[in-house]
Design a protein around this motif. Structure first.
Motif, PDB file in Angstrom:
ATOM      1  N   SER A   1      49.254  34.039  45.665  1.00  0.00           N
ATOM      2  CA  SER A   1      50.376  33.347  45.243  1.00  0.00           C
ATOM      3  C   SER A   1      50.829  33.642  43.920  1.00  0.00           C
ATOM      4  O   SER A   1      51.853  33.271  43.374  1.00  0.00           O
ATOM      5  N   ARG A   2      49.735  33.578  43.044  1.00  0.00           N
ATOM      6  CA  ARG A   2      49.991  33.786  41.613  1.00  0.00           C
ATOM      7  C   ARG A   2      48.555  34.290  41.071  1.00  0.00           C
ATOM      8  O   ARG A   2      47.577  34.235  41.720  1.00  0.00           O
ATOM      9  N   CYS A   3      48.540  34.749  39.802  1.00  0.00           N
ATOM     10  CA  CYS A   3      47.472  35.687  39.068  1.00  0.00           C
ATOM     11  C   CYS A   3      47.541  34.889  37.952  1.00  0.00           C
ATOM     12  O   CYS A   3      48.095  35.087  36.830  1.00  0.00           O
ATOM     13  N   ALA A   4      45.983  34.661  37.049  1.00  0.00           N
ATOM     14  CA  ALA A   4      45.831  34.206  35.688  1.00  0.00           C
ATOM     15  C   ALA A   4      44.600  34.862  35.458  1.00  0.00           C
ATOM     16  O   ALA A   4      43.521  35.047  36.180  1.00  0.00           O
ATOM     17  N   VAL A   5      44.730  35.622  34.428  1.00  0.00           N
ATOM     18  CA  VAL A   5      43.747  36.339  33.576  1.00  0.00           C
ATOM     19  C   VAL A   5      43.151  36.222  32.436  1.00  0.00           C
ATOM     20  O   VAL A   5      44.268  35.926  31.311  1.00  0.00           O
ATOM     21  N   ILE A   6      42.167  36.082  31.933  1.00  0.00           N
ATOM     22  CA  ILE A   6      41.918  35.706  30.575  1.00  0.00           C
ATOM     23  C   ILE A   6      41.055  37.003  29.964  1.00  0.00           C
ATOM     24  O   ILE A   6      39.984  37.400  30.573  1.00  0.00           O
TER      25      ILE A   6
ATOM     26  N   LEU B   1      36.990  35.109  39.817  1.00  0.00           N
ATOM     27  CA  LEU B   1      36.206  36.172  39.629  1.00  0.00           C
ATOM     28  C   LEU B   1      35.603  36.266  38.362  1.00  0.00           C
ATOM     29  O   LEU B   1      36.257  36.055  37.206  1.00  0.00           O
ATOM     30  N   HIS B   2      34.069  36.371  38.410  1.00  0.00           N
ATOM     31  CA  HIS B   2      33.336  36.451  37.097  1.00  0.00           C
ATOM     32  C   HIS B   2      33.424  37.574  36.284  1.00  0.00           C
ATOM     33  O   HIS B   2      33.850  38.755  36.720  1.00  0.00           O
ATOM     34  N   GLY B   3      33.015  37.278  34.917  1.00  0.00           N
ATOM     35  CA  GLY B   3      32.975  38.494  34.229  1.00  0.00           C
ATOM     36  C   GLY B   3      31.671  39.342  34.420  1.00  0.00           C
ATOM     37  O   GLY B   3      30.903  39.147  35.187  1.00  0.00           O
ATOM     38  N   GLY B   4      31.592  40.467  33.555  1.00  0.00           N
ATOM     39  CA  GLY B   4      30.401  41.204  33.732  1.00  0.00           C
ATOM     40  C   GLY B   4      30.726  42.632  33.650  1.00  0.00           C
ATOM     41  O   GLY B   4      31.119  42.994  32.414  1.00  0.00           O
ATOM     42  N   PRO B   5      30.370  43.439  34.603  1.00  0.00           N
ATOM     43  CA  PRO B   5      30.021  43.217  36.025  1.00  0.00           C
ATOM     44  C   PRO B   5      28.873  42.503  36.115  1.00  0.00           C
ATOM     45  O   PRO B   5      28.695  41.910  37.353  1.00  0.00           O
ATOM     46  N   GLU B   6      27.846  42.580  35.243  1.00  0.00           N
ATOM     47  CA  GLU B   6      26.487  41.995  35.522  1.00  0.00           C
ATOM     48  C   GLU B   6      26.649  40.686  35.250  1.00  0.00           C
ATOM     49  O   GLU B   6      26.335  40.020  34.149  1.00  0.00           O
ATOM     50  N   GLY B   7      27.054  39.969  36.125  1.00  0.00           N
ATOM     51  CA  GLY B   7      27.120  38.418  35.906  1.00  0.00           C
ATOM     52  C   GLY B   7      27.083  37.700  37.550  1.00  0.00           C
ATOM     53  O   GLY B   7      27.220  38.448  38.688  1.00  0.00           O
TER      54      GLY B   7
ATOM     55  N   LEU C   1      42.000  34.022  39.863  1.00  0.00           N
ATOM     56  CA  LEU C   1      41.779  33.797  38.372  1.00  0.00           C
ATOM     57  C   LEU C   1      40.509  34.630  38.147  1.00  0.00           C
ATOM     58  O   LEU C   1      39.559  34.857  38.691  1.00  0.00           O
ATOM     59  N   GLY C   2      40.789  35.522  36.800  1.00  0.00           N
ATOM     60  CA  GLY C   2      39.519  36.361  36.464  1.00  0.00           C
ATOM     61  C   GLY C   2      39.462  36.540  35.150  1.00  0.00           C
ATOM     62  O   GLY C   2      40.339  36.308  34.294  1.00  0.00           O
ATOM     63  N   VAL C   3      38.102  36.577  34.751  1.00  0.00           N
ATOM     64  CA  VAL C   3      37.865  36.476  33.194  1.00  0.00           C
ATOM     65  C   VAL C   3      37.215  37.887  33.073  1.00  0.00           C
ATOM     66  O   VAL C   3      36.177  38.389  33.583  1.00  0.00           O
ATOM     67  N   SER C   4      37.692  38.493  31.767  1.00  0.00           N
ATOM     68  CA  SER C   4      37.077  39.745  31.335  1.00  0.00           C
ATOM     69  C   SER C   4      37.196  41.016  32.558  1.00  0.00           C
ATOM     70  O   SER C   4      38.010  41.195  33.161  1.00  0.00           O
ATOM     71  N   TYR C   5      36.011  41.173  32.828  1.00  0.00           N
ATOM     72  CA  TYR C   5      35.735  42.247  34.240  1.00  0.00           C
ATOM     73  C   TYR C   5      36.645  41.518  35.237  1.00  0.00           C
ATOM     74  O   TYR C   5      37.149  42.290  36.078  1.00  0.00           O
ATOM     75  N   GLY C   6      36.467  40.206  35.449  1.00  0.00           N
ATOM     76  CA  GLY C   6      37.014  39.539  36.762  1.00  0.00           C
ATOM     77  C   GLY C   6      38.412  39.435  36.581  1.00  0.00           C
ATOM     78  O   GLY C   6      39.184  39.537  37.561  1.00  0.00           O
ATOM     79  N   GLY C   7      38.956  39.605  35.214  1.00  0.00           N
ATOM     80  CA  GLY C   7      40.495  39.787  34.911  1.00  0.00           C
ATOM     81  C   GLY C   7      40.987  41.100  35.465  1.00  0.00           C
ATOM     82  O   GLY C   7      42.086  41.281  36.367  1.00  0.00           O
ATOM     83  N   PHE C   8      40.250  42.297  35.222  1.00  0.00           N
ATOM     84  CA  PHE C   8      40.530  43.626  35.456  1.00  0.00           C
ATOM     85  C   PHE C   8      40.323  43.504  37.223  1.00  0.00           C
ATOM     86  O   PHE C   8      41.413  44.202  37.826  1.00  0.00           O
ATOM     87  N   LEU C   9      39.696  42.911  37.735  1.00  0.00           N
ATOM     88  CA  LEU C   9      39.487  43.074  39.163  1.00  0.00           C
ATOM     89  C   LEU C   9      40.599  42.079  39.912  1.00  0.00           C
ATOM     90  O   LEU C   9      40.967  42.361  40.756  1.00  0.00           O
TER      91      LEU C   9
END
Length: 609
Positions: free
Chosen positions: A477-482, A378-384, A456-464
């Motif tokens: 199965s698992r979750c990784a967030v940055i 999941l990408h960051g943003g949300p404008e991305g 896997l989510g980065v920034s806003y994608g981490g929130f999502l």
């Protein structure tokens, strides 16, 4: 360039020699360091200390035997620096721009906190900023109007509200700068419409491309003259391309223009003939085309990448500069030089998935239907949005036989205003619904007994991503967030003014009336049942590291055990992109290992608390 440990180092290409080459530089470089080559083969770097207004301007002349070894001090002058010139500069909002008259290394654009701009000339011996042109507002790019490097056109927002790529097209007006006289004046408004944004200047033919309208308010690409006295023309062929069109470069004669045409996750390169009003696709497979490009007598060079090919400079076939002696029928009497680039097969593709409101596009690496492990990114943003660009994490996962599905769910850019605006006032509502629909689709079309996808989510994608594993604990199965945050309201309270302004622009909205309620991971953390890895830079200027610390506390209060059910890593000295900074290679390996399999003991413990 990326060093072996994941840190960034200065890099340059010798286009007149045997091929691209680079030298490793300082451990102090980061994504904030600006790098610009000079006409004599030198390398300008502008290194700043976050939030201080202090910069270190450096000029080096790398050789075959000497690299750019420096101190780790990001903006100071202590320690051993490489041979060359350096000087401290006090300025806010400073950026380097290629150009300038003879004997000038580059231009430097400074914007103060009140939105006023000064355009400096960067000179050597001694290295310094000189002869500023002052303007009462923010400016966009600087487009050369002649071959002397003296006159430039730019967009000026007198009220200081110019935001590249974001809008308020009614705020700007085109102006001309004269660096020799240190003056500026408005560009004359052409008849038949209004110029909103300057896009590309073509000094060779005296043309200018701009985003303009003919009085109807609908933006199209227009052609006018550099002096702005001619009327606006809206070429039909140029404006018939399906996608977002961005002019990259013009050939030396000013007769042809390279266009990047983006549709969702894909971008194509077109070569546009101004006289014929005819755009032709270039011999490059769909991929990622960065905005840096140049067209000389040796051909058009673009920065191009695909998911399995890191960004590199490539020479596009069929782009030798024809000049005024171009045959009337090139196919019959003209032969371009042999291609220096050949497209390669890629394991990446784009697919469309159903959602509660329609469909959305996703970049897919590998076959998610048959791979034993699938990661939803999941990408960051949300404008991305995800594109067919190279991503080292995706590449590492793909090389390990892991499939990646990177969705451009509602809220992503590149699919029209309604798609992007769907999350305004509703962070974590329609986009979360799309991700919940996606994981059901993936699971239904994979063989029985395969493990659920990881996320896997980065920034806003981490929130999502955190919301996704709270909403459907058994679907993952698992979750990784940055660099994640836990809620829009919480981030608004604790973030910088710039981040608060972004949230205000989107609107906080009202809590949704559904089974989850307010989108607040602190409130929902007790629903996390999968192994979780969180990575956060301790010096993150956008999302405070306290967001991950709060996540750690809430997971512990919910009965999860750190180093058994979850890990929260604070990376000392890292910012918002810890995987792209020094030490990022080790973090990437740890992240990929976790997403590939995690630890069986941890998965068992997480399933049976």
């Amino acid at each position: 360039m990326t060093a072996a440990d994941g840190g960034l180092v200065p890099g340059w290409w010798d286009l007149d020699g045997t091929g691209p080459r680079y030298r490793e530089g300082s451990s102090a470089e980061s994504t904030a360091t600006q790098v610009l080559p000079t006409e004599d083969g030198g390398l300008l770097r502008l290194r700043g200390a976050a939030g201080s207004g202090r910069h270190l301007l450096m000029l080096s002349h790398p050789t075959e035997t000497a690299d750019l070894t420096e101190t780790a001090d990001p903006a100071g002058t202590d320690g051993a620096e490489d041979a060359g010139e350096r000087t401290a500069v006090e300025a806010r909002g400073l950026r380097l721009v290629a150009g300038g008259p003879q004997d000038v290394l580059a231009l430097a654009v400074e914007t103060d906190p009140h939105g006023r701009t000064r355009v400096w000339q960067v000179r050597p011996a001694p290295l310094r900023l000189t002869d500023p042109v002052a303007l009462p507002g923010r400016v966009g790019g600087l487009l050369p109007l002649d071959a002397t490097g003296r006159r430039y056109a730019t967009d000026l927002a007198p009220d200081g509200r110019y935001r590249p790529g974001l809008g308020r097209t009614d705020d700007c007006r085109p102006v001309v700068l004269d660096l020799r006289d240190r003056t500026w004046h408005p560009l004359a408004s052409p008849a038949g419409g209004r110029v909103h944004r300057l896009l590309l200047s073509l000094p060779g033919s005296g043309a200018l491309l701009a985003a303009a309208d003919a009085g109807d308010g609908r933006l199209r690409i227009a052609r006018t003259s550099l002096d702005g006295t001619a009327r606006l023309d809206f070429p039909e062929g140029l404006n018939s391309l399906d996608g977002a069109v961005f002019p990259l470069a013009a050939d030396p004669s000013g007769e042809r223009v390279a266009l990047r045409v983006s549709r969702g996750a894909q971008a194509r390169l077109f070569l546009y003939d101004l006289a014929d009003d005819l755009p032709r696709p270039a011999e490059l497979a769909p991929g990622a085309l960065h905005s840096a490009a140049g067209w000389s007598e040796g051909g058009l060079r673009v920065v191009y990448a695909t998911p399995d090919r890191p960004a590199d400079i490539v020479t596009v076939p069929g782009t030798v500069a024809y000049g005024r002696e171009r045959p009337a029928h090139p196919a019959a009497g003209w032969k371009d030089p042999a291609p220096t680039y050949a497209s390669t097969a890629t394991s990446a593709s784009t697919e469309w998935f159903p959602t509660p409101s329609g469909t959305f596009e996703a970049v897919c690496l590998g076959d998610w239907r048959t791979a034993s492990t699938v990661v939803v990114a999941l990408h960051g943003g949300p404008e991305g949005r995800w594109t067919l660009d190279y991503d080292p994490v995706f590449a590492s996962l793909s090389q390990g036989g892991i499939a990646v599905v990177a969705p451009n769910q509602r809220g992503s850019t590149g699919y029209g205003r309604p798609h992007a605006a769907a999350v305004h006032g509703a962070w974590g509502v329609p986009d979360l619904a799309d991700i919940r629909s996606l994981v059901r689709t993936l699971t239904e079309h994979r063989p029985p007994g395969f493990e659920p996808p990881a996320v896997l989510g980065v920034s806003y994608g981490g929130f999502l991503a955190l919301l996704a594993v709270c909403a459907d604990p058994d679907a993952w199965s698992r979750c990784a967030v940055i660099a994640p945050f836990l809620s829009a309201r919480g981030l608004h309270e604790r973030a910088t003014p710039a981040v608060r302004a972004l949230i205000d622009r989107h609107g906080l909205g009202e809590p949704p009336d559904d089974d989850l309620g307010p989108r607040d991971v602190e409130r929902l953390a007790h629903r996390v049942r999968v192994p979780l890895l969180a990575v956060h830079g301790a010096d993150d200027p956008l999302v405070p590291v306290d967001e991950t610390r709060r996540l750690r506390r809430r997971l512990a209060e919910a009965g999860r055990t750190e180093h058994v059910h979850f890990d929260c890593l604070e990376i000392t000295g890292a910012g918002h992109h810890p995987l792209q900074e020094r030490g990022g290679a080790e973090l990437t390996d740890r992240l990929v290992t976790f997403l590939a399999a995690g630890l069986p003991a941890r998965r068992t413990a997480a399933a049976h608390p």
